[in-house]
Design a protein around this motif. Sequence first.
Motif, PDB file in Angstrom:
ATOM      1  N   GLU A  33       0.823  -1.207   0.000  1.00  0.00           N
ATOM      2  CA  GLU A  33       0.000   0.000   0.000  1.00  0.00           C
ATOM      3  C   GLU A  33       0.862   1.265   0.000  1.00  0.00           C
ATOM      4  N   LEU A  34       1.909   1.276   0.842  1.00  0.00           N
ATOM      5  CA  LEU A  34       2.770   2.456   0.906  1.00  0.00           C
ATOM      6  C   LEU A  34       3.525   2.671  -0.400  1.00  0.00           C
ATOM      7  N   PHE A  35       4.024   1.580  -0.990  1.00  0.00           N
ATOM      8  CA  PHE A  35       4.722   1.738  -2.262  1.00  0.00           C
ATOM      9  C   PHE A  35       3.752   2.113  -3.380  1.00  0.00           C
ATOM     10  N   GLY A  36       2.502   1.702  -3.257  1.00  0.00           N
ATOM     11  CA  GLY A  36       1.490   2.138  -4.220  1.00  0.00           C
ATOM     12  C   GLY A  36       1.305   3.645  -4.185  1.00  0.00           C
ATOM     13  N   ASN A  37       1.354   4.223  -2.983  1.00  0.00           N
ATOM     14  CA  ASN A  37       1.286   5.679  -2.861  1.00  0.00           C
ATOM     15  C   ASN A  37       2.484   6.334  -3.546  1.00  0.00           C
ATOM     16  N   VAL A  38       3.677   5.728  -3.350  1.00  0.00           N
ATOM     17  CA  VAL A  38       4.883   6.244  -3.996  1.00  0.00           C
ATOM     18  C   VAL A  38       4.723   6.215  -5.512  1.00  0.00           C
ATOM     19  N   ARG A  39       4.262   5.099  -6.039  1.00  0.00           N
ATOM     20  CA  ARG A  39       4.121   4.953  -7.489  1.00  0.00           C
ATOM     21  C   ARG A  39       3.111   5.949  -8.063  1.00  0.00           C
ATOM     22  N   ARG A  40       1.955   6.066  -7.424  1.00  0.00           N
ATOM     23  CA  ARG A  40       0.932   6.991  -7.933  1.00  0.00           C
ATOM     24  C   ARG A  40       1.451   8.419  -7.959  1.00  0.00           C
ATOM     25  N   ASN A  41       2.164   8.823  -6.903  1.00  0.00           N
ATOM     26  CA  ASN A  41       2.634  10.206  -6.864  1.00  0.00           C
ATOM     27  C   ASN A  41       3.728  10.454  -7.892  1.00  0.00           C
ATOM     28  N   TYR A  42       4.617   9.456  -8.087  1.00  0.00           N
ATOM     29  CA  TYR A  42       5.661   9.619  -9.103  1.00  0.00           C
ATOM     30  C   TYR A  42       5.046   9.747 -10.492  1.00  0.00           C
ATOM     31  N   PHE A  43       4.062   8.905 -10.809  1.00  0.00           N
ATOM     32  CA  PHE A  43       3.438   8.982 -12.125  1.00  0.00           C
ATOM     33  C   PHE A  43       2.744  10.327 -12.324  1.00  0.00           C
ATOM     34  N   ARG A  44       2.122  10.821 -11.266  1.00  0.00           N
ATOM     35  CA  ARG A  44       1.482  12.130 -11.343  1.00  0.00           C
ATOM     36  C   ARG A  44       2.525  13.228 -11.558  1.00  0.00           C
ATOM     37  N   MET A  45       3.654  13.117 -10.846  1.00  0.00           N
ATOM     38  CA  MET A  45       4.716  14.098 -10.985  1.00  0.00           C
ATOM     39  C   MET A  45       5.324  14.056 -12.386  1.00  0.00           C
ATOM     40  N   TYR A  46       5.506  12.851 -12.936  1.00  0.00           N
ATOM     41  CA  TYR A  46       6.054  12.728 -14.283  1.00  0.00           C
ATOM     42  C   TYR A  46       5.156  13.432 -15.304  1.00  0.00           C
ATOM     43  N   PHE A  47       3.838  13.286 -15.138  1.00  0.00           N
ATOM     44  CA  PHE A  47       2.910  13.906 -16.083  1.00  0.00           C
ATOM     45  C   PHE A  47       3.009  15.422 -16.045  1.00  0.00           C
ATOM     46  N   HIS A  48       3.024  15.996 -14.835  1.00  0.00           N
ATOM     47  CA  HIS A  48       3.070  17.460 -14.726  1.00  0.00           C
ATOM     48  C   HIS A  48       4.424  18.008 -15.183  1.00  0.00           C
ATOM     49  N   TYR A  49       5.501  17.273 -14.927  1.00  0.00           N
ATOM     50  CA  TYR A  49       6.798  17.716 -15.423  1.00  0.00           C
ATOM     51  C   TYR A  49       6.890  17.586 -16.944  1.00  0.00           C
ATOM     52  N   LEU A  50       6.099  16.692 -17.542  1.00  0.00           N
ATOM     53  CA  LEU A  50       6.115  16.517 -18.986  1.00  0.00           C
ATOM     54  C   LEU A  50       5.753  17.813 -19.697  1.00  0.00           C
ATOM     55  N   TYR A  51       4.611  18.397 -19.342  1.00  0.00           N
ATOM     56  CA  TYR A  51       4.219  19.624 -20.045  1.00  0.00           C
ATOM     57  C   TYR A  51       5.027  20.828 -19.557  1.00  0.00           C
ATOM     58  N   PHE A  52       5.476  20.792 -18.280  1.00  0.00           N
ATOM     59  CA  PHE A  52       6.314  21.898 -17.806  1.00  0.00           C
ATOM     60  C   PHE A  52       7.629  21.940 -18.572  1.00  0.00           C
ATOM     61  N   ASN A  53       8.289  20.787 -18.716  1.00  0.00           N
ATOM     62  CA  ASN A  53       9.551  20.740 -19.441  1.00  0.00           C
ATOM     63  C   ASN A  53       9.367  21.055 -20.919  1.00  0.00           C
ATOM     64  N   ALA A  54       8.217  20.669 -21.483  1.00  0.00           N
ATOM     65  CA  ALA A  54       7.952  20.985 -22.885  1.00  0.00           C
ATOM     66  C   ALA A  54       7.897  22.494 -23.089  1.00  0.00           C
ATOM     67  N   VAL A  55       7.153  23.178 -22.221  1.00  0.00           N
ATOM     68  CA  VAL A  55       7.037  24.636 -22.338  1.00  0.00           C
ATOM     69  C   VAL A  55       8.378  25.304 -22.077  1.00  0.00           C
ATOM     70  N   ARG A  56       9.098  24.838 -21.057  1.00  0.00           N
ATOM     71  CA  ARG A  56      10.392  25.441 -20.727  1.00  0.00           C
ATOM     72  C   ARG A  56      11.394  25.247 -21.864  1.00  0.00           C
ATOM     73  N   SER A  57      11.390  24.073 -22.496  1.00  0.00           N
ATOM     74  CA  SER A  57      12.327  23.809 -23.585  1.00  0.00           C
ATOM     75  C   SER A  57      12.014  24.681 -24.804  1.00  0.00           C
ATOM     76  N   VAL A  58      10.734  24.832 -25.122  1.00  0.00           N
ATOM     77  CA  VAL A  58      10.357  25.680 -26.259  1.00  0.00           C
ATOM     78  C   VAL A  58      10.777  27.124 -26.004  1.00  0.00           C
ATOM     79  N   TYR A  59      10.539  27.606 -24.795  1.00  0.00           N
ATOM     80  CA  TYR A  59      10.934  28.971 -24.457  1.00  0.00           C
ATOM     81  C   TYR A  59      12.452  29.132 -24.536  1.00  0.00           C
ATOM     82  N   SER A  60      13.188  28.128 -24.039  1.00  0.00           N
ATOM     83  CA  SER A  60      14.644  28.206 -24.060  1.00  0.00           C
ATOM     84  C   SER A  60      15.178  28.252 -25.488  1.00  0.00           C
TER      85      SER A  60
END
Length: 420
Positions: free
Chosen positions: A304-331
Amino acid sequence: MFQSFFPQPKPFFASAIIWTIATIAFWYTIGANLGVTFGAGPLAEGTEPIGAAYFLTPDKLYFYFYFLLCGGIFGTLWRIYDREHRWLNWSIWGSIFIIFSTYFGVLVSLAVNNWRRPFFDLLQAALERKPGITAADFYILLIKFSEIGAIAVFVFIITRFFISHYVFRWRTAMNEFYMSQWSRLRHIEGAAQRVQEDTMRFADISEGLGVNLIDAVMTLVAFLPLLLSLSKHVPALPFLGEIPYSLFWLALAWSIFGTALLGFVGIKLPGIVFRNQRVEAAYRKELVYGEDDASRAAPPTVTELFGNVRRNYFRMYFHYLYFNAVRSVYSQADSVFVYFFLVPTFVAGAITMGILQQILTAFGQVSNSFQYLVNSWTTIIELLSIHKRLRAFEAVLYEEPLPEIDQQFIEAGGKEELAL
């Protein structure tokens, strides 16, 4: 986080900001003119010495004196006001030293930019096969550049050595403060990690962001006058026409756009990174308990605890996906932005290669200073997440409600669960 190292943080930082603004305003209104009276006025464009002599001109020596005088007055007043604070010497005098060394680093960039004009003008003349150009002319300028580089290396080494001690002193101050209250803090989830790891990371990241902010401000103070003077070579911009101080307004508008854009797309990241630290801490804590207690770290609990870790990492990966896309285009756009507006100037042949190099360097320095939040956003996200964790300590010490995100960890059946 701050009161353990800085004397009375709120009035201290407020007075530091007010004093900084006042001293900068005084310099640009009265102080620099006083230097002219004393024979320490700025040299005309194109007449400043190249190499190590650049740092010893009368106007530079006069500014060193002004800076140290203002810093000395501020530090002495606080020394008189709060004599009992244990870390006052490190927090005040150490900060003043870091600010001055950061300014000197900016001065090195100015010295390099001053070197660029004669070197690239000489290069252009050589490529055009103009008479009178010799190899000795290039070697002399390269030796001058080496002088600047030697000074830069020396300042960098001394500064990094001092900052390493400064950061550890800050961590020591926080560690002593929290450990003196350990009996009240030990029951907070992840207390050991917060004292051992978070204090280290908080001091290190805060110092890094602080130095970068000081560097950005000092760069603006140093390079803005140069960029304003260079704007005379670019009187008109495509689609916009003639604009006074065109390069300055370009740098400001582009930087504000980038800061607002990344701030908008990255607004959710601090909370997500904080949650990631929490689920990792809960998972690690259960495993540590399982080393000594066979009833802990049972497979269902660990799953259960590692499931929480996995869900949060996947959520973080998704939000960093579009953040890094925008940051890279701007750069990528940032790397060609100024060239787009300089095309008419190129076509008109209004500038030399040396002036172009100075424009690119000055514009880049000013633009990067305005883009402080853009360049530091990922680090700021990490700092905010650490700050949220340490704020729970202070909430307990001052008998305040826990931060909202901490309240999401609730007691249920004798174990902590995360309300995701």
